[in-house]
Design a protein around this motif. Structure first.
Motif, PDB file in Angstrom:
ATOM      1  N   UNK A   1       0.829  -1.205   0.000  1.00 55.58           N
ATOM      2  CA  UNK A   1       0.000   0.000   0.000  1.00 55.58           C
ATOM      3  C   UNK A   1       0.864   1.256   0.000  1.00 55.58           C
ATOM      4  N   UNK A   2       1.915   1.237   0.804  1.00 54.36           N
ATOM      5  CA  UNK A   2       2.816   2.384   0.885  1.00 54.36           C
ATOM      6  C   UNK A   2       3.483   2.654  -0.465  1.00 54.36           C
ATOM      7  N   UNK A   3       3.956   1.592  -1.109  1.00 59.22           N
ATOM      8  CA  UNK A   3       4.590   1.737  -2.418  1.00 59.22           C
ATOM      9  C   UNK A   3       3.586   2.199  -3.475  1.00 59.22           C
TER      10      UNK A   3
ATOM     11  N   UNK B   1       3.955   5.595  -5.775  1.00 58.14           N
ATOM     12  CA  UNK B   1       4.080   5.488  -7.228  1.00 58.14           C
ATOM     13  C   UNK B   1       3.131   6.454  -7.933  1.00 58.14           C
ATOM     14  N   UNK B   2       2.013   6.762  -7.298  1.00 55.86           N
ATOM     15  CA  UNK B   2       1.053   7.679  -7.904  1.00 55.86           C
ATOM     16  C   UNK B   2       1.615   9.088  -8.040  1.00 55.86           C
ATOM     17  N   UNK B   3       2.618   9.429  -7.216  1.00 56.59           N
ATOM     18  CA  UNK B   3       3.268  10.724  -7.346  1.00 56.59           C
ATOM     19  C   UNK B   3       4.138  10.728  -8.596  1.00 56.59           C
ATOM     20  N   UNK B   4       4.279  11.898  -9.185  1.00 54.73           N
ATOM     21  CA  UNK B   4       5.028  12.008 -10.437  1.00 54.73           C
ATOM     22  C   UNK B   4       6.527  11.834 -10.188  1.00 54.73           C
TER      23      UNK B   4
ATOM     24  N   UNK C   1      12.515   2.355  -3.944  1.00 51.85           N
ATOM     25  CA  UNK C   1      11.671   3.411  -4.474  1.00 51.85           C
ATOM     26  C   UNK C   1      12.639   4.470  -4.968  1.00 51.85           C
ATOM     27  N   UNK C   2      12.526   4.864  -6.222  1.00 53.37           N
ATOM     28  CA  UNK C   2      13.538   5.720  -6.835  1.00 53.37           C
ATOM     29  C   UNK C   2      12.898   6.882  -7.578  1.00 53.37           C
ATOM     30  N   UNK C   3      13.665   7.958  -7.668  1.00 56.45           N
ATOM     31  CA  UNK C   3      13.268   9.139  -8.429  1.00 56.45           C
ATOM     32  C   UNK C   3      14.344   9.382  -9.472  1.00 56.45           C
TER      33      UNK C   3
END
Length: 152
Positions: A92-94, A98-101, A124-126
């Protein structure tokens, strides 16, 4: 007498260059018999792999695990989707992040734990911009130069 086990660690070397790694998770991975044997031989590649949600489950795509050399008609396809095993809370956290740009999930390390199970370390990467990549190269070069000077 104890036998020494071979340590299998397959790294995604491009991950730190292409992305800012924000958060790390360790996931189990669902494999077939020939896949785990190939991983124990060190025949896997994470370079182009990424993770996607299908429904409420997380899968890794484009992870290349070579066919087992002694496998017969039971051999696996090299690049199939493989399910990752995480807790519901982590999923759920991931999924919310992911919904964020600009965020994605990438595998960074594939290894065999002491109990013999294959584990996949995911992050989790940007994504980095081009100038950020140049900064990474500069920092790596300066670190290497400092180590050379200290070793003299």
């Amino acid at each position: 007498m104890q036998q020494e086990k071979n340590i299998i660690e397959i790294k995604n070397k491009k991950a730190e260059y292409l992305y800012y790694l924000v958060d790390d998770y360790t996931a189990g991975i669902v494999l077939t018999g020939t896949e785990i044997k190939s991983i124990r031989d060190g025949k896997a590649n994470l370079a182009d792999a990424y993770c996607v949600f299908i429904g409420n489950e997380l899968f890794v795509r484009q992870m290349h695990i070579s066919e087992y050399r002694f496998g017969t008609w039971l051999n696996h396809p090299a690049k199939r989707d493989r399910k990752l095993l995480l807790t519901r809370r982590e999923l759920k956290k991931l999924q919310n992040k992911i919904k964020e740009r600009g965020y994605t999930i990438i595998p960074t390390l594939l290894y065999i734990d002491p109990r013999g199970y294959a584990k996949l370390s995911i992050s989790l990467a940007r994504g980095k911009k081009f100038f950020d990549k140049r900064e990474t190269i500069k920092a790596k070069d300066s670190r290497r130069d400092m180590e050379r000077q200290l070793s003299r």
